[in-house]
Design an enzyme around this catalytic site. Structure first.
Site, PDB file in Angstrom:
ATOM      1  N   ALA A  19      37.867  91.574  43.417  1.00 12.70           N
ATOM      2  CA  ALA A  19      39.253  91.880  43.803  1.00 12.70           C
ATOM      3  C   ALA A  19      40.113  92.200  42.588  1.00 12.70           C
ATOM      4  CB  ALA A  19      39.835  90.700  44.579  1.00 12.70           C
ATOM      5  N   CYS A 102      34.245  84.560  50.061  1.00 11.43           N
ATOM      6  CA  CYS A 102      35.455  84.350  49.277  1.00 11.43           C
ATOM      7  C   CYS A 102      35.956  82.905  49.435  1.00 11.43           C
ATOM      8  CB  CYS A 102      36.547  85.324  49.724  1.00 11.43           C
ATOM      9  SG  CYS A 102      38.070  85.100  48.803  1.00 11.43           S
ATOM     10  N   LYS A 143      28.100  89.587  53.027  1.00  3.43           N
ATOM     11  CA  LYS A 143      27.920  88.997  51.692  1.00  3.43           C
ATOM     12  C   LYS A 143      28.378  87.545  51.763  1.00  3.43           C
ATOM     13  CE  LYS A 143      29.271  89.617  46.850  1.00  3.43           C
ATOM     14  NZ  LYS A 143      30.333  88.640  46.605  1.00  3.43           N
ATOM     15  N   ASN A 206      22.623  87.955  44.013  1.00  9.52           N
ATOM     16  CA  ASN A 206      23.842  88.158  43.216  1.00  9.52           C
ATOM     17  C   ASN A 206      24.181  86.897  42.431  1.00  9.52           C
ATOM     18  OD1 ASN A 206      27.218  87.694  43.913  1.00  9.52           O
ATOM     19  ND2 ASN A 206      26.587  89.260  42.474  1.00  9.52           N
ATOM     20  N   GLY A 207      24.660  87.131  41.208  1.00  4.72           N
ATOM     21  CA  GLY A 207      25.203  86.045  40.408  1.00  4.72           C
ATOM     22  C   GLY A 207      24.670  86.017  38.983  1.00  4.72           C
ATOM     23  N   GLY A 230      28.478  91.997  39.337  1.00  5.07           N
ATOM     24  CA  GLY A 230      29.933  92.025  39.319  1.00  5.07           C
ATOM     25  C   GLY A 230      30.479  92.018  37.904  1.00  5.07           C
TER      26      GLY A 230
HETATM   27  C1  LIG Z   1      38.008  87.810  40.194  1.00  2.00           C
HETATM   28  C2  LIG Z   1      36.923  87.923  41.196  1.00  2.00           C
HETATM   29  C3  LIG Z   1      37.189  88.589  42.376  1.00  2.00           C
HETATM   30  C4  LIG Z   1      36.176  88.690  43.350  1.00  2.00           C
HETATM   31  N1  LIG Z   1      36.452  89.377  44.503  1.00  2.00           N
HETATM   32  C5  LIG Z   1      35.485  89.461  45.455  1.00  2.00           C
HETATM   33  C6  LIG Z   1      35.717  90.192  46.655  1.00  2.00           C
HETATM   34  O1  LIG Z   1      36.748  90.838  46.852  1.00  2.00           O
HETATM   35  N2  LIG Z   1      34.720  90.188  47.589  1.00  2.00           N
HETATM   36  C7  LIG Z   1      33.535  89.518  47.388  1.00  2.00           C
HETATM   37  O2  LIG Z   1      32.663  89.547  48.260  1.00  2.00           O
HETATM   38  N3  LIG Z   1      33.294  88.862  46.257  1.00  2.00           N
HETATM   39  C8  LIG Z   1      34.221  88.826  45.285  1.00  2.00           C
HETATM   40  N4  LIG Z   1      33.950  88.184  44.126  1.00  2.00           N
HETATM   41  C9  LIG Z   1      32.611  87.622  43.897  1.00  2.00           C
HETATM   42  C10 LIG Z   1      31.700  88.668  43.233  1.00  2.00           C
HETATM   43  O3  LIG Z   1      31.476  89.765  44.089  1.00  2.00           O
HETATM   44  C11 LIG Z   1      30.344  88.058  42.870  1.00  2.00           C
HETATM   45  O4  LIG Z   1      29.764  87.528  44.029  1.00  2.00           O
HETATM   46  C12 LIG Z   1      30.468  86.946  41.821  1.00  2.00           C
HETATM   47  O5  LIG Z   1      31.357  87.301  40.789  1.00  2.00           O
HETATM   48  C13 LIG Z   1      29.091  86.623  41.207  1.00  2.00           C
HETATM   49  O6  LIG Z   1      28.512  87.780  40.661  1.00  2.00           O
HETATM   50  P1  LIG Z   1      28.627  88.151  39.087  1.00  2.00           P
HETATM   51  O7  LIG Z   1      28.156  86.938  38.328  1.00  2.00           O
HETATM   52  O8  LIG Z   1      27.710  89.328  38.923  1.00  2.00           O
HETATM   53  O9  LIG Z   1      30.044  88.447  38.798  1.00  2.00           O
HETATM   54  C14 LIG Z   1      34.913  88.095  43.133  1.00  2.00           C
HETATM   55  C15 LIG Z   1      34.648  87.461  41.919  1.00  2.00           C
HETATM   56  C16 LIG Z   1      35.631  87.371  40.945  1.00  2.00           C
HETATM   57  C17 LIG Z   1      35.313  86.700  39.642  1.00  2.00           C
END
Ligand SMILES: Cc1cc2nc3c(=O)[nH]c(=O)nc-3n(C[C@H](O)[C@H](O)[C@H](O)COP(=O)(O)O)c2cc1C
Length: 355
Positions: A19, A102, A143, A206-207, A230
């Site tokens: 987001a 979320c 998700k 994911n993660g 992400g």
């Molecule tokens: C600031 C922020 C905003 C996020 N917004 C969303 C979102 O809008 N929808 C969603 O499904 N996940 C959202 N996530 C989660 C990410 O999609 C992802 O699942 C999470 O960051 C872990 O993956 P990563 O380690 O690759 O970042 C958000 C994460 C962060 C840090």
């Protein structure tokens, strides 16, 4: 090759919704580097889309180059979610994703996001309603996190039910809601969801994928069909290219030069000016330079100069000066301990507190 419903993807790598960050401009920058199978919008409010509020329409911006694109909806009311999905399908979505991960109060208090893990019958009803509304046109995915409470895994039980209800893929962030973004992602948890789904639809892990090797490790360690990235992409928009090359050829290509990395930052900024306006583009580049700078040492002069830039002209000059080496070689801005510490200390989870 990975397929989601009737959509054939060019790779098994996905850009996560983040987001406030994974806007159209950023998605196009990631796409320009290659290796990206599917990018997703940030979470969208179906009510906002249906009412046509400016914020929702900005967040849902897409274009013909931005394909294939998932549009992610959040909420707890099946009928509203179905109507929102119809709007998204009519406005360019290749795939509709339902947010079940979320942890933010504003979303969970209204039964959306990861609250759906606590009310599985509503989660199923949403998927059924959305699939009934748009399933003949676009695939529907979800998700989710592993569960709400650390001690109570839900995803491995819920995911197969959501497949029965009609989802064409499941993305699983290997953390619980209680964990938010702390601790390490659980590959075991992701593996349990893969096993529970049993190959009926693709499962995307994911993660914490920050390097191409992390993606390969997630696939190897969990059996998942694809990987969603992400925060890693915010500093490394070419991570998809690298992770895909590693999977397909066993070799990670050389990193882009400093000049090419600066060009990506410039491209992002210019697209922001084109798609939004100067005020918003300046706001975004000032907050995001922390991410880009992680791969642009010495990062301190670049971050400082962008944060204090008065307008687009100054942003362009700063980027040019950094690319040419002029900004990097100014006295006091060497590749010194402070710069190293600065880079290491740029902790994303501290600057990103939402979702
Ligand atoms: C600031 C922020 C905003 C996020 N917004 C969303 C979102 O809008 N929808 C969603 O499904 N996940 C959202 N996530 C989660 C990410 O999609 C992802 O699942 C999470 O960051 C872990 O993956 P990563 O380690 O690759 O970042 C958000 C994460 C962060 C840090």
């Amino acid at each position: 090759m990975l397929r989601i419903g009737n959509v054939q993807l060019a790779s098994n790598l996905f850009l996560a919704p983040i987001a406030g960050y994974c806007d159209l401009a950023f998605r196009l920058v990631c796409r320009s580097q290659g290796g990206l199978g599917l990018a997703c919008t940030d979470l969208l409010s179906p009510q906002g889309l249906l009412r046509g509020t400016a914020t929702s329409l900005d967040l849902a911006q897409t274009n013909d180059v931005d394909r294939p694109v998932g549009m992610q909806l959040y909420g707890g009311d099946p009928e509203t979610m179905a109507q929102g999905a119809a709007w998204a399908a009519e406005h360019g979505a290749t795939i509709i994703d339902v947010n079940m991960g979320c942890p933010v109060d504003k979303v969970t208090k209204k039964d959306g996001g990861s609250k759906l893990l606590c009310i599985p019958e509503t989660a199923e009803a949403i998927v059924r309603a959305v699939v009934k509304e748009v399933g003949d046109r676009v695939p529907v995915t979800c998700k989710m996190r592993l569960g709400w409470h650390d001690c109570q895994p839900v995803a491995e039980w819920l995911a197969p039910r959501l497949v029965d209800a009609g989802v064409s893929a499941v993305t699983i962030h290997g953390r619980t809601t209680e964990q938010k973004f702390s601790g390490e992602v659980s590959l075991d948890g992701i593996a349990r969801v893969v096993e529970a789904v049993g190959g009926r639809v693709p499962v995307i892990g994911n993660g914490d994928v920050r390097e191409p090797q992390d993606a390969a490790e997630m696939i190897r360690g969990t059996g998942c069909d694809g990987v969603m990235i992400g925060r890693g992409a915010l500093s490394t928009p070419w991570l998809f290219r690298d992770a895909w090359a590693l999977q397909t050829s066993g070799v990670v290509p050389p990193a882009p030069s400093v000049e090419d990395r600066i060009l990506l930052v410039r491209r992002y900024f210019d697209l922001m000016l084109e798609f939004r306006d100067e005020r918003y583009a300046m706001y975004q580049i000032r907050r995001r330079i922390t991410w880009f700078a992680k791969r642009l040492p010495p990062c301190k002069p670049l971050k400082e100069a962008i944060r204090t830039a008065a307008g687009p002209g100054e942003v362009w000059s700063v980027l040019e000066a950094f690319a040419s080496g002029e900004l990097r070689s100014r006295p006091g801005y060497g590749d010194d301990a402070e710069n190293q510490a600065d880079a290491a200390d740029t902790n994303p989870s501290r600057t990103l507190s939402a979702a």
